[in-house]
Design a protein around this motif. Structure first.
Motif, PDB file in Angstrom:
ATOM      1  N   GLN A   1      22.254   8.265   3.101  1.00 23.38           N
ATOM      2  CA  GLN A   1      23.524   7.343   2.568  1.00 23.38           C
ATOM      3  C   GLN A   1      24.702   8.059   2.428  1.00 23.38           C
ATOM      4  OE1 GLN A   1      22.213   5.366  -1.104  1.00 23.38           O
ATOM      5  NE2 GLN A   1      20.778   4.003   0.140  1.00 23.38           N
ATOM      6  N   LEU A   2      24.593   9.505   2.034  1.00 22.07           N
ATOM      7  CA  LEU A   2      25.476  10.420   1.961  1.00 22.07           C
ATOM      8  C   LEU A   2      26.036  11.246   3.212  1.00 22.07           C
ATOM      9  CD1 LEU A   2      24.146  12.465  -1.607  1.00 22.07           C
ATOM     10  CD2 LEU A   2      25.660  10.467  -1.224  1.00 22.07           C
ATOM     11  N   GLY A   3      25.237  11.065   4.179  1.00 23.23           N
ATOM     12  CA  GLY A   3      25.643  11.757   5.456  1.00 23.23           C
ATOM     13  C   GLY A   3      24.898  12.873   5.708  1.00 23.23           C
ATOM     14  N   GLY A   4      23.803  13.164   5.235  1.00 25.76           N
ATOM     15  CA  GLY A   4      23.129  14.539   5.180  1.00 25.76           C
ATOM     16  C   GLY A   4      22.150  14.350   6.414  1.00 25.76           C
ATOM     17  N   ILE A   5      21.345  15.619   6.515  1.00 26.60           N
ATOM     18  CA  ILE A   5      20.532  15.498   7.743  1.00 26.60           C
ATOM     19  C   ILE A   5      19.006  15.529   6.866  1.00 26.60           C
ATOM     20  CG2 ILE A   5      19.512  17.101   9.542  1.00 26.60           C
ATOM     21  CD1 ILE A   5      22.182  18.563   9.320  1.00 26.60           C
ATOM     22  N   SER A   6      18.172  14.508   7.424  1.00 28.48           N
ATOM     23  CA  SER A   6      16.924  14.325   6.797  1.00 28.48           C
ATOM     24  C   SER A   6      16.097  15.593   6.831  1.00 28.48           C
ATOM     25  CB  SER A   6      16.244  13.133   7.560  1.00 28.48           C
ATOM     26  OG  SER A   6      17.157  11.787   7.389  1.00 28.48           O
ATOM     27  N   THR A   7      16.141  15.969   7.829  1.00 26.78           N
ATOM     28  CA  THR A   7      15.118  17.223   8.233  1.00 26.78           C
ATOM     29  C   THR A   7      15.310  18.522   7.126  1.00 26.78           C
ATOM     30  OG1 THR A   7      15.128  16.857  10.348  1.00 26.78           O
ATOM     31  CG2 THR A   7      14.290  19.090   9.715  1.00 26.78           C
ATOM     32  N   VAL A   8      16.628  18.701   6.745  1.00 27.01           N
ATOM     33  CA  VAL A   8      17.124  19.559   6.001  1.00 27.01           C
ATOM     34  C   VAL A   8      16.563  19.229   4.536  1.00 27.01           C
ATOM     35  CG1 VAL A   8      18.942  20.834   4.870  1.00 27.01           C
ATOM     36  CG2 VAL A   8      19.091  20.646   7.331  1.00 27.01           C
ATOM     37  N   THR A   9      16.708  17.931   4.246  1.00 25.64           N
ATOM     38  CA  THR A   9      16.396  17.414   3.027  1.00 25.64           C
ATOM     39  C   THR A   9      14.804  17.669   2.734  1.00 25.64           C
ATOM     40  OG1 THR A   9      18.225  15.747   3.265  1.00 25.64           O
ATOM     41  CG2 THR A   9      16.389  15.298   1.645  1.00 25.64           C
ATOM     42  N   ILE A  10      14.051  17.372   3.598  1.00 29.73           N
ATOM     43  CA  ILE A  10      12.712  17.521   3.531  1.00 29.73           C
ATOM     44  C   ILE A  10      12.342  18.711   3.242  1.00 29.73           C
ATOM     45  CG2 ILE A  10      10.414  17.183   4.782  1.00 29.73           C
ATOM     46  CD1 ILE A  10      11.549  14.773   6.247  1.00 29.73           C
ATOM     47  N   ILE A  11      12.692  19.516   3.951  1.00 24.95           N
ATOM     48  CA  ILE A  11      12.549  21.101   3.573  1.00 24.95           C
ATOM     49  C   ILE A  11      12.869  21.677   2.200  1.00 24.95           C
ATOM     50  CG2 ILE A  11      13.081  23.442   4.365  1.00 24.95           C
ATOM     51  CD1 ILE A  11      13.540  22.610   7.486  1.00 24.95           C
ATOM     52  N   ALA A  12      14.052  21.023   1.816  1.00 24.58           N
ATOM     53  CA  ALA A  12      14.565  21.343   0.585  1.00 24.58           C
ATOM     54  C   ALA A  12      13.744  20.983  -0.474  1.00 24.58           C
ATOM     55  CB  ALA A  12      16.010  20.918   0.224  1.00 24.58           C
ATOM     56  N   VAL A  13      13.149  19.704  -0.179  1.00 25.52           N
ATOM     57  CA  VAL A  13      12.368  18.781  -1.271  1.00 25.52           C
ATOM     58  C   VAL A  13      10.931  19.804  -1.400  1.00 25.52           C
ATOM     59  CG1 VAL A  13      10.716  16.940  -1.662  1.00 25.52           C
ATOM     60  CG2 VAL A  13      13.132  16.758  -1.093  1.00 25.52           C
ATOM     61  N   ILE A  14      10.472  20.121  -0.411  1.00 24.76           N
ATOM     62  CA  ILE A  14       9.321  20.769  -0.314  1.00 24.76           C
ATOM     63  C   ILE A  14       9.461  22.225  -0.971  1.00 24.76           C
ATOM     64  CG2 ILE A  14       7.617  22.080   1.201  1.00 24.76           C
ATOM     65  CD1 ILE A  14       7.920  19.952   3.435  1.00 24.76           C
ATOM     66  N   ILE A  15      10.551  22.897  -0.782  1.00 36.01           N
ATOM     67  CA  ILE A  15      10.585  24.091  -1.280  1.00 36.01           C
ATOM     68  C   ILE A  15      10.904  23.916  -2.888  1.00 36.01           C
ATOM     69  CG2 ILE A  15      12.280  26.122  -1.438  1.00 36.01           C
ATOM     70  CD1 ILE A  15      12.768  25.729   1.382  1.00 36.01           C
ATOM     71  N   THR A  16      11.724  23.049  -3.169  1.00 35.28           N
ATOM     72  CA  THR A  16      11.707  22.784  -4.635  1.00 35.28           C
ATOM     73  C   THR A  16      10.606  22.469  -5.289  1.00 35.28           C
ATOM     74  OG1 THR A  16      14.003  21.866  -4.210  1.00 35.28           O
ATOM     75  CG2 THR A  16      13.158  21.513  -6.197  1.00 35.28           C
ATOM     76  N   GLY A  17       9.653  21.412  -4.575  1.00 40.43           N
ATOM     77  CA  GLY A  17       8.343  21.118  -5.266  1.00 40.43           C
ATOM     78  C   GLY A  17       7.458  22.232  -5.526  1.00 40.43           C
ATOM     79  N   ILE A  18       7.197  23.089  -4.398  1.00 49.16           N
ATOM     80  CA  ILE A  18       6.435  24.118  -4.418  1.00 49.16           C
ATOM     81  C   ILE A  18       7.079  25.241  -5.274  1.00 49.16           C
ATOM     82  CG2 ILE A  18       5.210  26.050  -3.052  1.00 49.16           C
ATOM     83  CD1 ILE A  18       5.373  24.217  -0.729  1.00 49.16           C
ATOM     84  N   GLY A  19       8.100  25.537  -5.419  1.00 52.78           N
ATOM     85  CA  GLY A  19       8.506  26.655  -6.436  1.00 52.78           C
ATOM     86  C   GLY A  19       8.530  26.184  -7.573  1.00 52.78           C
ATOM     87  N   GLY A  20       8.826  24.761  -8.052  1.00 49.45           N
ATOM     88  CA  GLY A  20       8.679  24.391  -9.199  1.00 49.45           C
ATOM     89  C   GLY A  20       7.242  24.505  -9.741  1.00 49.45           C
TER      90      GLY A  20
END
Length: 234
Positions: free
Chosen positions: A143-162
């Motif tokens: 919806q914001l015009g982002g790239i889904s693949t980049v978002t998925i990677i960011a979500v995984i890194i954020t979750g694992i790091g947290g």
């Protein structure tokens, strides 16, 4: 022959489940935070595909089945929440204000880093929903015009790091209240953080599960505002 085997939906499905179960046993034996089952599973699957020359498309035929289960798995987190509903009723105001504040701080810091590191608008849009579960993050990113693949990677890194850093951080800042620990993990590290919260206790897991849903809803409204706010400085 190999292609017929690897393109079968069962190949990616069985490989993913088998690798994850092995990674869980390894993590339980070593008890070292960096050996998070998800991290180990990702590395092993990537290495397997590279070494054998199996294409990602063939693997994902079966892997996509697990991807479809993300939303139902997130909804299933309501079970521990129901069991701890008394905590929600007692701490409702503190819980909701904590989740909302955490979501705003998360998107705000992402925007500040975007300005400092000179991200473009597309990259910022892809990273803003990094602290919500994948099912919600992908929709917000699109919806914001982002790239889904980049978002998925960011979500995984954020979750694992947290999940890896949370116990040490909570101990350092002396947060010992189960409700507060659960809210912190769910708001900052979504589903992966909730897995860690469930390891800490039922109350922690329940509050973390609640935080996932509320954070997702708040992010839907906050992320577009933050994108517009920081676009003028990018």
């Amino acid at each position: 022959m190999l292609h017929e085997l690897t393109s079968n939906p069962l190949f990616g499905l069985i490989l993913s489940i088998f690798v994850f179960l092995c990674a869980r046993k390894l993590a339980a034996k070593l008890k070292i935070a960096i050996f998070n089952p998800l991290i180990v599973s990702i590395i092993i699957v990537i290495a397997t595909l590279k070494i054998t020359g199996i294409s990602y498309d063939d693997y994902y035929v079966g892997g996509s089945i697990l991807n479809m289960l993300i939303a139902p798995a997130t909804v299933a987190l309501a079970i521990p929440l129901y069991r701890s509903i008394h905590l929600l009723k007692h701490h409702a105001r503190s819980i909701m204000s904590g989740i909302i504040a955490g979501t705003i701080v998360s998107t705000l810091t992402t925007g500040l880093f975007a300005v400092l590191l000179k991200y473009d608008e597309v990259l910022l849009a892809s990273l803003l929903p990094k602290s919500v579960t994948t099912a919600i993050a992908i929709d917000v990113s699109k919806q914001l015009g982002g790239i889904s693949t980049v978002t998925i990677i960011a979500v995984i890194i954020t979750g694992i790091g947290g999940a890896i850093m949370a116990p040490a951080v909570l101990k350092f800042v002396k947060v010992e209240e189960p409700v507060a620990q659960g809210i912190a993990l769910g708001t900052s590290a979504h589903a992966i953080g909730t897995v860690k919260a469930l390891e800490l206790g039922t109350a922690e897991g329940a509050m973390s599960g609640l935080a996932i849903g509320v954070t997702g809803v708040v992010t839907v409204f906050v992320a577009p505002f933050m994108l517009q706010l920081f676009m003028q400085w990018l």
